[in-house]
Design a protein around this motif. Structure first.
Motif, PDB file in Angstrom:
ATOM      1  N   GLU A 194       0.809  -1.221   0.000  1.00 53.65           N
ATOM      2  CA  GLU A 194       0.000   0.000   0.000  1.00 53.65           C
ATOM      3  C   GLU A 194       0.844   1.274   0.000  1.00 53.65           C
ATOM      4  O   GLU A 194       0.319   2.366  -0.204  1.00 53.65           O
ATOM      5  N   SER A 195       2.153   1.160   0.241  1.00 54.11           N
ATOM      6  CA  SER A 195       2.986   2.359   0.274  1.00 54.11           C
ATOM      7  C   SER A 195       3.064   3.042  -1.084  1.00 54.11           C
ATOM      8  O   SER A 195       3.451   4.211  -1.179  1.00 54.11           O
ATOM      9  N   LEU A 196       2.685   2.340  -2.152  1.00 49.90           N
ATOM     10  CA  LEU A 196       2.622   2.964  -3.467  1.00 49.90           C
ATOM     11  C   LEU A 196       1.673   4.166  -3.444  1.00 49.90           C
ATOM     12  O   LEU A 196       1.888   5.157  -4.137  1.00 49.90           O
ATOM     13  N   TYR A 197       0.637   4.071  -2.614  1.00 53.30           N
ATOM     14  CA  TYR A 197      -0.390   5.109  -2.581  1.00 53.30           C
ATOM     15  C   TYR A 197      -0.105   6.210  -1.569  1.00 53.30           C
ATOM     16  O   TYR A 197      -0.899   7.128  -1.403  1.00 53.30           O
ATOM     17  N   THR A 198       1.033   6.109  -0.883  1.00 48.03           N
ATOM     18  CA  THR A 198       1.438   7.180   0.037  1.00 48.03           C
ATOM     19  C   THR A 198       2.750   7.811  -0.420  1.00 48.03           C
ATOM     20  O   THR A 198       3.374   8.559   0.338  1.00 48.03           O
ATOM     21  N   LEU A 199       3.147   7.539  -1.622  1.00 47.95           N
ATOM     22  CA  LEU A 199       4.397   8.055  -2.165  1.00 47.95           C
ATOM     23  C   LEU A 199       4.319   9.576  -2.331  1.00 47.95           C
ATOM     24  O   LEU A 199       3.309  10.112  -2.791  1.00 47.95           O
ATOM     25  N   GLU A 200       5.367  10.263  -1.944  1.00 46.90           N
ATOM     26  CA  GLU A 200       5.406  11.715  -2.113  1.00 46.90           C
ATOM     27  C   GLU A 200       5.355  12.058  -3.598  1.00 46.90           C
ATOM     28  O   GLU A 200       6.039  11.439  -4.422  1.00 46.90           O
ATOM     29  N   ASN A 201       4.557  13.071  -3.929  1.00 48.67           N
ATOM     30  CA  ASN A 201       4.318  13.402  -5.336  1.00 48.67           C
ATOM     31  C   ASN A 201       5.561  13.869  -6.078  1.00 48.67           C
ATOM     32  O   ASN A 201       5.626  13.767  -7.299  1.00 48.67           O
ATOM     33  N   ASN A 202       6.554  14.393  -5.347  1.00 45.03           N
ATOM     34  CA  ASN A 202       7.770  14.879  -5.999  1.00 45.03           C
ATOM     35  C   ASN A 202       8.894  13.845  -6.000  1.00 45.03           C
ATOM     36  O   ASN A 202       9.998  14.142  -6.485  1.00 45.03           O
ATOM     37  N   ALA A 203       8.639  12.679  -5.460  1.00 43.76           N
ATOM     38  CA  ALA A 203       9.693  11.663  -5.372  1.00 43.76           C
ATOM     39  C   ALA A 203      10.159  11.237  -6.756  1.00 43.76           C
ATOM     40  O   ALA A 203       9.368  11.136  -7.701  1.00 43.76           O
ATOM     41  N   GLU A 204      11.444  10.961  -6.869  1.00 47.26           N
ATOM     42  CA  GLU A 204      12.008  10.417  -8.112  1.00 47.26           C
ATOM     43  C   GLU A 204      11.934   8.892  -8.012  1.00 47.26           C
ATOM     44  O   GLU A 204      12.424   8.303  -7.037  1.00 47.26           O
ATOM     45  N   VAL A 205      11.337   8.281  -8.999  1.00 47.40           N
ATOM     46  CA  VAL A 205      10.989   6.862  -8.922  1.00 47.40           C
ATOM     47  C   VAL A 205      11.646   6.079 -10.050  1.00 47.40           C
ATOM     48  O   VAL A 205      11.699   6.551 -11.194  1.00 47.40           O
ATOM     49  N   ALA A 206      12.126   4.882  -9.726  1.00 50.85           N
ATOM     50  CA  ALA A 206      12.573   3.928 -10.749  1.00 50.85           C
ATOM     51  C   ALA A 206      11.618   2.745 -10.732  1.00 50.85           C
ATOM     52  O   ALA A 206      11.278   2.219  -9.663  1.00 50.85           O
ATOM     53  N   ILE A 207      11.169   2.331 -11.907  1.00 55.94           N
ATOM     54  CA  ILE A 207      10.294   1.169 -12.042  1.00 55.94           C
ATOM     55  C   ILE A 207      11.063   0.092 -12.794  1.00 55.94           C
ATOM     56  O   ILE A 207      11.563   0.335 -13.900  1.00 55.94           O
ATOM     57  N   ILE A 208      11.179  -1.078 -12.186  1.00 60.62           N
ATOM     58  CA  ILE A 208      11.912  -2.189 -12.803  1.00 60.62           C
ATOM     59  C   ILE A 208      10.919  -3.029 -13.592  1.00 60.62           C
ATOM     60  O   ILE A 208      10.030  -3.664 -13.034  1.00 60.62           O
ATOM     61  N   GLY A 209      11.055  -3.022 -14.912  1.00 59.48           N
ATOM     62  CA  GLY A 209      10.105  -3.692 -15.798  1.00 59.48           C
ATOM     63  C   GLY A 209       9.323  -2.655 -16.574  1.00 59.48           C
ATOM     64  O   GLY A 209       9.014  -1.564 -16.060  1.00 59.48           O
ATOM     65  N   THR A 210       8.988  -2.972 -17.829  1.00 63.74           N
ATOM     66  CA  THR A 210       8.243  -2.016 -18.662  1.00 63.74           C
ATOM     67  C   THR A 210       7.020  -2.670 -19.303  1.00 63.74           C
ATOM     68  O   THR A 210       6.612  -2.299 -20.395  1.00 63.74           O
ATOM     69  N   GLY A 211       6.426  -3.624 -18.599  1.00 63.39           N
ATOM     70  CA  GLY A 211       5.262  -4.327 -19.141  1.00 63.39           C
ATOM     71  C   GLY A 211       3.952  -3.801 -18.588  1.00 63.39           C
ATOM     72  O   GLY A 211       3.823  -2.638 -18.211  1.00 63.39           O
ATOM     73  N   LEU A 212       2.954  -4.683 -18.512  1.00 58.01           N
ATOM     74  CA  LEU A 212       1.611  -4.284 -18.109  1.00 58.01           C
ATOM     75  C   LEU A 212       1.550  -3.751 -16.681  1.00 58.01           C
ATOM     76  O   LEU A 212       0.831  -2.785 -16.402  1.00 58.01           O
ATOM     77  N   THR A 213       2.303  -4.362 -15.765  1.00 62.97           N
ATOM     78  CA  THR A 213       2.273  -3.892 -14.384  1.00 62.97           C
ATOM     79  C   THR A 213       2.878  -2.505 -14.268  1.00 62.97           C
ATOM     80  O   THR A 213       2.398  -1.662 -13.499  1.00 62.97           O
ATOM     81  N   MET A 214       3.943  -2.243 -15.045  1.00 67.06           N
ATOM     82  CA  MET A 214       4.502  -0.898 -15.078  1.00 67.06           C
ATOM     83  C   MET A 214       3.461   0.119 -15.523  1.00 67.06           C
ATOM     84  O   MET A 214       3.326   1.203 -14.933  1.00 67.06           O
TER      85      MET A 214
END
Length: 469
Positions: free
Chosen positions: A182-202
């Protein structure tokens, strides 16, 4: 114990669809038990999401449970209050792409309808299956459930943590499973994010971040940097592949034929998606005609390309990705992730880029979207571990699920089939091929229902006598 006792383990789409088919086809001599720890059936990984940004990937009109029910979900959805409350669901071509939870609600309604017209009995046991012995299933809560035929509808284990993150397995800055964290939904809006994978879940994760108003940079990382393609907008007649004589028997031969058809379709102003859709309709037949060597070649070389063209995203989600790319908020990185370490309160990710050279990204948060670790399926559930220890199941030769025969009966490591043990849904795709898309899984569930009911109950009980209750 005169009734045929069929027990289904797993209450996502595959298990619920099988229950519906059994209720439609069975009689008063059938008792169905479905083991699913969730309170609600029909959800699984895909349809349990409550995020309104997560939409089905194809128009509702194509989410059919059988050929006779074509368009039924579309008609049902347009009559629901949710349709009026979700203006974004209606696309410009008139198609609707509902939020995924709506399809789960529809499937539960179909289950209720099947129950109302059935003479067979059905019950949902909210529990975890632990072991299977002597015609009985044992659950985590201590139940002993009689079984004549057991069906495994377990398909999607948790994602495998990339090796570079093993030392960071408890780090709160790494989300290893966005479906459950659930921490995905409390992420700070200005945070710099890396997503591993570029498929449907991304694509789902980015849709969620944008819906929340995320403004920080997003770096998506995968070996090839390929994004899922958008679904067609507009209405077209089906395309039929130009027949080839003889039909290809190799992956290379099929790739050549598909490319030729894409070129022919383009000359007639018809999009490539129509060609891939016809390949998908024939995919199980094509797959089963390939040798094991060719199937392995497909997984080694072509599967990533097939996946991004076959498993497309809703145009609403494609529009979000397009806007993020155009603004520069989303950057796609093609390369291999070599290391991850803490530096000054951030995570430093070092990539070996596909086109050469290295690159380091300094980010606040990492989200792993590599998808279910299908190669770890058997090790992911106590029941599957128990069945493997009894040599009743084994991994398929491609390592994408459970080995089955042409009837979808589980095979032992020596190739012996068990007529009391079946596999339904994506876990059987090593044998059947195209078993990830909804229409194909629905067809497979109906096929399994017919297989189960065709085996005489006396034959099963002679081979696997149960203890008397």
């Amino acid at each position: 114990m005169t009734k045929r006792q069929i027990v289904i383990v797993g209450g996502g789409f595959s298990g619920t669809m099988l229950a519906i088919q059994l209720l439609r086809k069975g009689d008063a001599n059938l008792a169905i038990t479905l083991i699913e720890p969730r309170a609600q059936l029909a959800e699984g990984v895909a349809y349990s999401t409550q995020d309104p940004a997560h939409r089905i990937n194809v128009p509702a009109a194509k989410m059919q449970l059988s050929e006779s029910e074509k368009g039924d979900f579309d008609r049902w959805y347009r009559q629901q209050p949710a349709f009026l409350q979700d203006s974004a669901a209606l696309w410009q071509d008139g198609s609707v792409y509902p939020q995924r939870r709506q399809f789960a609600a529809y499937l539960r309604e179909k289950l209720a309808h099947a129950l109302n017209g059935a003479t067979a009995t059905f019950r949902h046991v909210q529990d975890y299956a632990q072991a299977y012995q002597l015609g009985q299933l044992f659950t985590q809560q201590g139940l002993r459930i009689p079984v004549d035929q057991l069906v495994l509808a377990i398909s999607h284990p948790a994602p495998l943590k990339p090796a570079v993150f093993q030392a960071l397995s408890t780090d709160s800055n790494v989300i290893h499973n966005p479906w459950q964290d659930e921490s995905l939904y409390t992420l700070e809006n200005n945070a710099e994010v890396a997503i591993i994978g570029t498929g449907l879940t991304m694509a789902d994760v980015i849709a969620s971040l944008v819906r929340q108003g995320h403004r920080g940079p997003i770096h998506a990382i995968s070996r090839r940097g390929q994004l899922p393609r958008a679904n067609l907008s507009g209405h077209y007649d089906d395309y039929s592949l130009i027949p080839a004589t003889p039909l290809p028997t190799t992956v290379r031969g099929w790739l050549k034929l598909i490319r030729e058809n894409v070129s022919v379709a383009a000359r007639h102003q018809r999009p490539w998606q129509l060609v891939l859709d016809d390949v998908r309709r024939q995919a199980q037949t094509i797959w089963q005609q390939l040798s094991l060597v060719e199937q392995r070649r497909f997984y080694r070389h072509l599967r990533p390309w097939w996946d991004v063209h076959r498993y497309r995203i809703a145009p609403q989600v494609a529009a979000v990705l397009g806007e993020c790319l155009a603004s520069g908020q989303l950057q796609i990185n093609a390369g291999r992730l070599m290391s991850a370490q803490h530096i000054s309160g951030k995570l430093a990710l070092t990539l070996r880029q596909r086109q050469g050279g290295s690159k380091t990204l300094l980010v606040d948060k990492v989200i792993v979207t590599t998808g279910p670790a299908h190669q770890q399926l058997i090790a992911s559930q106590p029941l599957l571990i128990d069945l493997a220890a009894q040599a009743r199941i084994t991994a398929d030769p491609l390592g994408v699920g459970i080995a089955v025969n042409a009837h979808s009966q589980a095979l032992s490591p020596t190739g012996t089939a068990h007529d009391d043990l079946f596999v339904v849904g994506p876990a059987a795709r090593g044998r059947f091929g195209e078993l990830m898309g909804l229409p194909q899984v629905a067809e497979h569930a109906e096929f399994i229902a017919n297989q189960l009911l065709a085996i005489p109950i006396d034959t099963l009980r002679e081979r696997c006598p149960r203890e008397s209750n």
